[in-house]
Scaffold this active site. Structure first.
Site, PDB file in Angstrom:
ATOM      1  N   GLU A 277     -22.851  -7.953  12.718  1.00  0.00           N
ATOM      2  CA  GLU A 277     -21.913  -6.985  12.122  1.00  0.00           C
ATOM      3  C   GLU A 277     -21.216  -7.559  10.895  1.00  0.00           C
ATOM      4  OE1 GLU A 277     -19.033  -5.205  14.797  1.00  0.00           O
ATOM      5  OE2 GLU A 277     -20.402  -3.571  15.255  1.00  0.00           O
ATOM      6  N   HIS A 306     -40.066 -21.342  28.454  1.00  0.00           N
ATOM      7  CA  HIS A 306     -41.219 -20.702  29.092  1.00  0.00           C
ATOM      8  C   HIS A 306     -41.361 -19.273  28.609  1.00  0.00           C
ATOM      9  CE1 HIS A 306     -41.579 -24.165  31.773  1.00  0.00           C
ATOM     10  NE2 HIS A 306     -40.285 -24.235  31.526  1.00  0.00           N
ATOM     11  N   LYS A 419     -21.500   6.751  14.936  1.00  0.00           N
ATOM     12  CA  LYS A 419     -20.353   7.193  15.747  1.00  0.00           C
ATOM     13  C   LYS A 419     -20.016   8.645  15.416  1.00  0.00           C
ATOM     14  CE  LYS A 419     -17.695   2.897  16.056  1.00  0.00           C
ATOM     15  NZ  LYS A 419     -16.444   2.274  15.642  1.00  0.00           N
TER      16      LYS A 419
HETATM   17  O1  PA5 Z   1     -16.310  -5.860  16.081  1.00  0.00           O
HETATM   18  C1  PA5 Z   1     -15.994  -4.692  16.014  1.00  0.00           C
HETATM   19  O2  PA5 Z   1     -15.156  -4.285  15.179  1.00  0.00           O
HETATM   20  C2  PA5 Z   1     -16.539  -3.673  16.989  1.00  0.00           C
HETATM   21  O3  PA5 Z   1     -17.559  -4.211  17.777  1.00  0.00           O
HETATM   22  C3  PA5 Z   1     -15.448  -3.136  17.897  1.00  0.00           C
HETATM   23  O4  PA5 Z   1     -14.894  -4.203  18.618  1.00  0.00           O
HETATM   24  C4  PA5 Z   1     -15.992  -2.090  18.849  1.00  0.00           C
HETATM   25  O5  PA5 Z   1     -16.563  -1.034  18.121  1.00  0.00           O
HETATM   26  C5  PA5 Z   1     -14.910  -1.540  19.748  1.00  0.00           C
HETATM   27  O6  PA5 Z   1     -13.858  -1.022  18.993  1.00  0.00           O
HETATM   28  P1  PA5 Z   1     -12.464  -0.649  19.630  1.00  0.00           P
HETATM   29  O7  PA5 Z   1     -11.822  -1.894  20.091  1.00  0.00           O
HETATM   30  O8  PA5 Z   1     -11.709   0.030  18.553  1.00  0.00           O
HETATM   31  O9  PA5 Z   1     -12.756   0.271  20.788  1.00  0.00           O
END
Ligand code: PA5
Length: 445
Positions: A277, A306, A419
């Site tokens: 990310e 393995h 999303k």
């Molecule tokens: O790293 C990130 O920003 C994402 O993986 C969020 O942690 C994830 O989408 C969850 O978001 P939230 O804490 O707003 O529910």
């Protein structure tokens, strides 16, 4: 201690095509690494830069530790969160938990496992920790709706004592919900992104409830901070970032993280999100289209010897393998001799940890012999101190890589549209235009 062994990325070991002249290239990159460190330091007080994770190891965890201590009635903690709101606690809970409540994570929305988990728990002895910085994440909120109903049906009005909320200090719907019902609540600092939040209450609260030494984690993370503020010669995260960056430029576009430890087996999943990310970006900071980002890959030793190691050693020359090894076992087992199994006499009397260490050293060398670059991160023991150091090291590595690739490592624009389409498919108000687009394309749930 956390130490690096770069022997197997050096061209003297794996040849000039794929190897690096490490000492020379580190010296040559010193001005650039200094610049990267200065850029991060310069932005660290800007809340928009999302560098709050750097100061988390200096914060006082006493409030959440004493809240956790007061919940000794809870034998189980149901953690509702996804991505950065789950992966850190999941990885460290698996590595270090055991002294407190059992942690159970709901980080998916497949009905059967959720139903089975709820059916296996006793609401009277369960604490629900809902973790969402935004408070809008559909997966987490769906799980929360189910958990609230499950608690109410099991406990009636007493459900409130069984919920603790971790969310933004001001924004989102969870904060007012907690206030309305008088629920316990902890804050996710606004300048800390999900995947960098493991040392905020997002990770520390469930870990404290599981009996993990959170002070030890933070002390280790502070050591990573010290190292990351050093000159490049002593700056371990800047060095691993440079190794990753140079490897990427030489065509090793897959970055494997392979701890030799079952206890650390979930750390690569946390790392995969952190790198994917943060570094998988279409545009650089100047707005040019770049499409960069090493592809992170999870493996675990010795198990994957393995399985994936065949690919690592003989497949495409597109991987940099990073091993994580610990130097000492907390507990060891001696292999007994057995009559009739003399073929195995090379094992008799040896310790299981010696076998693990031999397998790790042998695999690293076998990869190098096939001219496959790899390096090893050594920690003394997989305890809270060293895992705190390791995770904060990897966060700094990611930040330095963001500077080297010249991308913003702290946003994730690529996950937004998926999303929004989900909201549109479920009829959320405000998403009518996207819903029409999806209908026209014949997309339905
Ligand atoms: O790293 C990130 O920003 C994402 O993986 C969020 O942690 C994830 O989408 C969850 O978001 P939230 O804490 O707003 O529910």
């Amino acid at each position: 201690m956390l130490q690096l062994d770069f022997t197997n990325i050096d061209s003297s070991r794996i040849g000039p095509d794929r190897g690096l002249e490490w000492r020379r290239e580190l010296a040559a990159a010193t001005p650039r690494l200094r610049e990267a460190a200065a850029a991060l330091a310069g932005r660290s007080s800007d809340p928009q830069a999302m560098l709050g994770w750097i100061r988390l190891p200096d914060e006082d965890p006493r409030e959440l530790v004493s809240y956790a201590a007061a919940q000794s009635w809870a034998s189980d903690v149901l953690v509702l969160g996804i991505g950065g709101s789950a992966l850190g606690a999941k990885a460290l809970g698996a590595a270090l938990g055991g002294g407190g409540a059992r942690l159970h994570f709901v980080d998916n929305v497949e009905p059967e496992p959720v139903a089975a988990l709820l059916a296996s728990l006793d609401p009277r002895r369960t604490l629900v920790n809902v973790i969402s910085k935004s408070g809008t994440t559909a997966e987490t909120m769906a799980a929360f709706l189910l958990a609230l109903d499950w608690l109410r049906r099991g406990l009636g009005d007493d459900w409130r004592r069984h919920v603790v909320v971790t969310t933004d200090p001001e924004k989102g719907i969870l904060r007012p919900f907690a206030a309305r019902h008088g629920l316990s609540a902890f804050a996710v600092p606004p300048d800390v992104g999900g995947r960098f939040s493991v040392f905020s209450p997002v990770g520390l609260l469930p870990l404290a409830l599981a009996g993990v030494d959170v002070a030890g984690l933070l002390a280790g993370a502070r050591r990573a901070n010290e190292s990351a503020r050093s000159e490049p010669e002593a700056n371990l995260p800047a060095q691993t970032a440079l190794a990753q960056y140079l490897a990427w430029r030489k065509g090793q576009r897959i970055s494997v993280l392979m701890p030799y430890s079952t206890r650390l087996a979930l750390i690569p999943a946390w790392f995969v999100q952190l790198h994917a990310e943060s570094l998988g970006k279409a545009y650089d900071r100047s707005g040019s289209r770049v499409h960069v980002g090493p592809t992170p890959l999870a493996a675990v030793g010795a198990t994957d010897q393995h399985s994936q190691v065949q690919l690592f050693r003989e497949g495409p020359f597109d991987k940099l393998v990073v091993f994580v090894r610990h130097r000492e076992a907390d507990q060891d087992l001696t292999l007994p001799a057995e009559e009739g199994l003399e073929e195995l006499s090379y094992l008799f009397g040896k310790s299981l940890f010696t076998l693990l260490a031999a397998e790790a050293a042998a695999t690293a060398h076998a990869l190098a012999a096939a001219r496959r670059p790899n390096y090893t991160i050594f920690i003394d023991r997989p305890d809270a101190f060293h895992l705190g150091w390791l995770l904060q090291h990897l966060m700094w590595q990611t930040a330095f890589l963001g500077e080297l690739f010249n991308v913003n490592a702290f946003d994730q624009p690529g996950v937004e549209l998926g999303k929004q389409y989900t909201y549109a498919l479920l009829g959320r108000p405000g998403f009518e235009e996207l819903a029409a687009e999806l209908r026209a394309a014949g997309v339905e749930p």
